[in-house]
Scaffold this active site. Structure first.
Site, PDB file in Angstrom:
ATOM      1  N   GLU A  66      15.597  52.045  31.124  1.00 37.60           N
ATOM      2  CA  GLU A  66      13.701  51.872  31.288  1.00 37.60           C
ATOM      3  C   GLU A  66      13.552  52.294  29.188  1.00 37.60           C
ATOM      4  OE1 GLU A  66       9.384  51.561  33.130  1.00 37.60           O
ATOM      5  OE2 GLU A  66      11.508  52.427  33.512  1.00 37.60           O
ATOM      6  N   ASN A 213       6.831  43.106  36.652  1.00 39.17           N
ATOM      7  CA  ASN A 213       7.853  43.992  37.339  1.00 39.17           C
ATOM      8  C   ASN A 213       6.526  44.558  38.216  1.00 39.17           C
ATOM      9  OD1 ASN A 213       9.985  45.926  37.604  1.00 39.17           O
ATOM     10  ND2 ASN A 213       7.794  47.251  36.625  1.00 39.17           N
ATOM     11  N   GLU A 214       7.035  44.655  39.341  1.00 41.52           N
ATOM     12  CA  GLU A 214       5.735  45.656  40.527  1.00 41.52           C
ATOM     13  C   GLU A 214       4.870  45.373  40.501  1.00 41.52           C
ATOM     14  OE1 GLU A 214       6.337  50.278  40.316  1.00 41.52           O
ATOM     15  OE2 GLU A 214       8.410  49.651  41.355  1.00 41.52           O
ATOM     16  N   GLU A 339      15.401  48.643  41.937  1.00 41.98           N
ATOM     17  CA  GLU A 339      15.276  49.891  41.739  1.00 41.98           C
ATOM     18  C   GLU A 339      15.116  51.097  42.790  1.00 41.98           C
ATOM     19  OE1 GLU A 339      11.008  51.353  39.594  1.00 41.98           O
ATOM     20  OE2 GLU A 339      11.156  49.239  38.219  1.00 41.98           O
TER      21      GLU A 339
END
Length: 535
Positions: A66, A213-214, A339
């Site tokens: 990231e 993402n999330e 993750e």
């Protein structure tokens, strides 16, 4: 990525005994608590034949990069003046280390960062790329010198599958669709002409795409019901291209959030998703508020708590897999734990937004345990990404200017690469208990596979810091003549590598296993990861 948010020598006779049993050339000194130790009652284990079609996907051993702290900038992508081997600005000693462990896929650009990242800012002449503020991680200014082409060059050097996260939180469907066309089409469209102008005539053929993402958190704070509608809209415009069939991946649950998985599986047609993600971190204290726990210098209670919390991965994966089975009994949709890892307090004196932490033998034991869990759920878990590859959280590599070191966790990935795309072999055994005070956890975890040459590999983790584990293993249907192995252990579970002593924790040959009739007999030392090869 969620937001929030010494020792004295043992008795000589015991050391000599364990050295003979384990076959280790130099036995580390053990802490005084070793007096509580000894050897467990013999564990009877059976390696079962398994299903020849069920493989341990290599993608379980994926990594994550990231735009966070020093992972990209000062990790993979370095100052041109830095005196290290480079290809352009890509740091080649880091690349070579990752090549050695055969990284199967690399996830980028995030993480929370992905839902603020606009890919057009990171292509074209470097000097013309606009700067951006990384609002999630330290409020630092990034110059976008590392963008799509640079990441895909890194993946080509690594020989790894690129796994891109599309911006759903602050982006648009058109932005995502243009990125896919830019990378995968080959007709004379404006997107393709721009890619060719930027130096890559042929399509990149990127097939792995995370749609957000999330989305339950930093990706938009959406409800599960709302996200599934958003996902279907985005996925509708995520087109396949000649030679590139997309793997569309749903932004999945936070930890044990069963409702999120249930809603996604119920509302999204199976043919619109290749995979569903899960994010689960291990915090030594178990709390996102206040201290998460020490990266180094911790005591046995902290060690125990960390492993106890890490073992929650097993019931969490099982819970999500059971929900997926209800809607997808043929297991067409992959579960990707994209993750995972230990998250501790940052190192003193470092930017708290950079998430830089040291990496100990404890973390390596957690990594081996987690990979064993994924291997044992390989019917559903077909991808995972450790957070993160370099200089962030449970990194496999740390850098400091010209210096580089391999963490204990790196060595676990080195050991476990033998499982990549190998046939899964179920194990049957009852683990002894590691007891501390009024609590207990299983001391032993393991997984096994058979590679294409017929060799059988067994990965074993002993979490008990005091007791060795005696094992006798039956292997019905397995013909083998010799056994070899490697071990990762150290004097203390809190040992780690430093730039001055980069090999304090490293792999060694393990010669403590032998053939006993048709069975395999061995002594598994305390606080160790061992991988055996039988052929």
């Amino acid at each position: 990525m969620p937001f929030c948010s010494r020792v004295s020598p043992c008795l000589r006779t015991w050391a000599q005994h364990l050295t003979l049993l384990a076959g280790i050339s130099s036995l580390p000194q053990l802490a005084p608590a070793q007096s509580k130790g000894g050897v467990s009652q013999t564990v009877q284990m059976t390696v079962q034949p398994g299903n020849s079609k069920l493989l341990v996907s290599k993608h379980i051993q994926g990594q994550f990069a990231e735009h966070l702290g020093r992972c990209i900038y000062d990790g993979f992508w370095v100052d041109p003046a830095l005196n290290v081997p480079k290809q352009g600005r890509i740091r080649m000693d880091v690349v070579q280390a990752l090549q050695k462990i055969k990284v199967p896929n690399m996830r980028w650009p995030g993480g929370c960062f992905a839902d603020t990242y606009h890919w057009r800012d990171g292509v074209g002449p470097t000097a013309q790329r606009p700067k951006m503020l990384n609002l999630w991680w330290g409020n630092v200014v990034e110059d976008n010198s590392f963008g799509t082409h640079e990441f895909l060059e890194l993946c080509q050097l690594l020989g790894t599958e690129p796994y891109l996260a599309a911006n759903v939180g602050s982006g648009t469907v058109q932005e995502m669709a243009n990125w896919m066309e830019y990378l995968n089409a080959n007709e004379d469209t404006p997107m393709v002409l721009e890619r060719r102008k930027n130096g890559h005539p042929e399509p990149y053929k990127v097939s792995w795409w995370g749609i957000g993402n999330e989305s339950w958190g930093c990706g938009g704070n959406m409800t599960a019901e709302y996200y599934t509608d958003v996902y279907k809209r985005y996925a509708t415009f995520a087109h396949d291209y000649p030679g590139t069939q997309l793997k569309r991946i749903v932004s999945g649950a936070n930890g044990d959030d069963a409702h999120w998985t249930e809603t996604c599986m119920k509302n999204i047609p199976l043919n619109m998703m290749w995979g569903l993600t899960l994010h689960q971190y291990t915090l030594p204290t178990g709390s996102w508020t206040g201290s998460k726990g020490k990266a180094t210098g911790f005591g046995e209670q902290d060690y125990f708590n960390t492993l106890r919390n890490g073992l929650r991965m097993e019931p969490i994966v099982a819970k999500h897999a059971a929900i997926m089975d209800k809607y997808d009994p043929e297991k067409k949709v992959a579960l990707l734990v994209d993750e995972w890892g230990i998250w501790t307090d940052v190192e003193a004196g470092t930017n708290p937004g950079f998430l830089y932490q040291q990496n100990t033998l404890r973390d390596a034991l957690l990594a081996g345990t987690t990979l064993n869990i994924f291997n044992n759920h390989c019917d559903r878990v077909r991808g995972a990404n450790l957070a993160q590859a370099v200089n962030v959280l449970q990194a496999v590599i740390l850098t400091e200017k010209e210096k580089m070191l391999l963490t204990p966790t790196y060595h676990v990935f080195d050991l476990y690469q033998v499982h990549q795309d190998a046939q899964y072999l179920p194990l049957q055994f009852q683990s002894p208990e590691y007891v501390l005070g009024a609590e207990k956890i299983p001391a032993l975890n393991a997984s096994a596979s058979r590679d294409k040459s017929g060799a059988v590999h067994i990965s074993l983790v002993n979490l008990d810091p005091h007791k060795a584990l005696a094992l006798e293993t039956a292997l019905p249907g397995v013909s083998w003549k010799k056994v070899s192995g490697r071990i990762l252990t150290s004097a203390s579970v809190s040992d780690y590598n430093t730039f001055d002593k980069p090999n304090a924790v490293q792999l060694a040959d393990f010669k403590g296993a032998r053939k006993k009739g048709d069975n395999l007999a061995l002594m598994l030392p305390p606080k160790s990861v061992v991988v055996l090869e039988l052929k």
